[in-house]
Design an enzyme around this catalytic site. Sequence first.
Site, mmCIF file in Angstrom:
data_model
loop_
_atom_site.group_PDB
_atom_site.id
_atom_site.type_symbol
_atom_site.label_atom_id
_atom_site.label_comp_id
_atom_site.label_asym_id
_atom_site.label_seq_id
_atom_site.Cartn_x
_atom_site.Cartn_y
_atom_site.Cartn_z
ATOM 1 N N ASN A 46 0.778 -1.309 0.024
ATOM 2 C CA ASN A 46 -0.071 0.135 0.124
ATOM 3 C C ASN A 46 0.911 1.381 -0.118
ATOM 4 O OD1 ASN A 46 -2.400 -1.495 0.167
ATOM 5 N ND2 ASN A 46 -2.041 -1.834 2.474
ATOM 6 N N HIS A 132 -13.747 -1.250 6.462
ATOM 7 C CA HIS A 132 -12.910 -2.019 7.110
ATOM 8 C C HIS A 132 -13.352 -2.492 8.474
ATOM 9 C CE1 HIS A 132 -8.931 -2.248 9.056
ATOM 10 N NE2 HIS A 132 -8.422 -2.700 7.728
ATOM 11 N N GLU A 176 -16.011 4.818 3.506
ATOM 12 C CA GLU A 176 -14.525 5.067 3.033
ATOM 13 C C GLU A 176 -14.545 5.716 1.794
ATOM 14 O OE1 GLU A 176 -12.433 1.276 3.064
ATOM 15 O OE2 GLU A 176 -13.268 0.651 5.045
ATOM 16 N N SER A 180 -10.940 -0.621 0.469
ATOM 17 C CA SER A 180 -9.933 -1.255 0.441
ATOM 18 C C SER A 180 -9.637 -2.360 -0.426
ATOM 19 C CB SER A 180 -9.363 -1.515 1.807
ATOM 20 O OG SER A 180 -10.373 -2.360 2.497
ATOM 21 N N ASP A 205 -13.299 6.962 6.107
ATOM 22 C CA ASP A 205 -11.921 6.454 6.358
ATOM 23 C C ASP A 205 -11.217 6.655 4.901
ATOM 24 O OD1 ASP A 205 -9.563 4.997 6.858
ATOM 25 O OD2 ASP A 205 -10.671 3.299 7.714
ATOM 26 N N HIS A 208 -7.114 4.712 1.864
ATOM 27 C CA HIS A 208 -6.579 4.602 0.597
ATOM 28 C C HIS A 208 -7.057 5.435 -0.438
ATOM 29 C CE1 HIS A 208 -5.838 0.126 1.386
ATOM 30 N NE2 HIS A 208 -6.738 0.389 2.268
ATOM 31 N N LYS A 229 0.017 3.991 4.544
ATOM 32 C CA LYS A 229 -0.153 3.776 3.318
ATOM 33 C C LYS A 229 0.686 4.572 2.435
ATOM 34 C CE LYS A 229 -3.575 0.399 4.758
ATOM 35 N NZ LYS A 229 -4.747 0.196 5.322
#
Length: 377
Positions: A46, A132, A176, A180, A205, A208, A229
């Site tokens: 990541n 997540h 998110e 992910s 979140d 990513h 990440k």
Amino acid sequence: MLDAILEKSRGELASPSRMRRRVDVQRLPHGRLKHEGKTYISFSCNDYLGLSFHPRVVEAAAKALQAYGTGAGASRLVTGNHPLYAEFERAMAAYKGAEDCLVFGSGYLANIGVITALAGEGDIIFADKLVHACMIDGSRLSGAKLVRFAHNSTVHLQALLQKYRKHAKRCLILSETVFSMDGDCAPIDELARIAERNLATLVLDDAHGLGVIQQALPSHTILTGTCSKALGSYGGYVCASQSMIDFFVNHARSVIFSTGLPPATVAASLAALEIMQHENMSGEVLKKAQTFTSRLGLPEAQSAIVPLIIGGDAEALKASDMLKAEGFWVTAIRPPTVPENTARLRFAFSAAHSDADVEALIRAVRERLGAFLPCVS
Ligand SMILES: *Cc1c(COP(=O)(O)O)cnc(C)c1O
């Protein structure tokens, strides 16, 4: 007694292909890793911008390590709050267009701390089906009622709000920015409007999204994230209004009762954030992922993450081994990380990869895994 628990757990791992193991790997620069003496091109990290090996990031960490030692010594609210924290938090808040930021020990701890501070018994949390594990764990720990809505379905979310919202005091909506394991994006503006209409707080979140997707943060939204990440370092954070951050300093137990990050780790995050701000690397990563999807006839990549759904666990492991034989490290992702029968290869692209790496990967996937690709005319 303990033996019986272990035996039961082994039985529950329905097949050997679901067993997780610790595999020794050594990460190298340029998106490579070494395993049992062999070097692979890794599409499973990541480190989206390759900053974990950037000379300026490494130097910042090394200098801080020499100057300030290895550990923080205590919780941030005792003596563990090195001035580098404030510098990083100011920079991150500015980068995200938020009033303030608070750093936690990890992204996992940030989500746990934020959610348990914001919700408790008598409250309700609506979470996207694919958020997540740490958002789910935080929700459970909070004692609030947890309701899941179908992935990215604002229609389903609104139906559930209609049914349950009135029975609860405080209300959170969890999603998110970039998912992910699927790499797709949430409809964040619409989620923000729905939250506002229902007197709910939206928590997103950004693990990513940071460094890859440039999105303006809707106002009143709380953004959690990780430094592990795209920043190539370690730690977690939350960006929010000043009053909200003051609230977390007093109520987020995972920051209050856990030792601060080593100063050198914060120094690395700060250096990485400065590079991220001044060099536009995000477009480069997205372009690599999109080259991969367009050439293989896959749905266009929306982020650095591209899933190739295989289905069965054993088949996904076999597909991963086939790419390994060609020199590519692409880990198979299996349930419970992803839903049953959607075991997959998860390709993570990075600015550290060369165009030639991406071309070679495209060739290998086409030759070895053609059966899993959509028919290309
Ligand atoms: C990786 C990840 C986390 C956890 O971050 P850590 O810093 O590794 O603890 C949280 N949320 C999402 C969506 C993630 O992918």
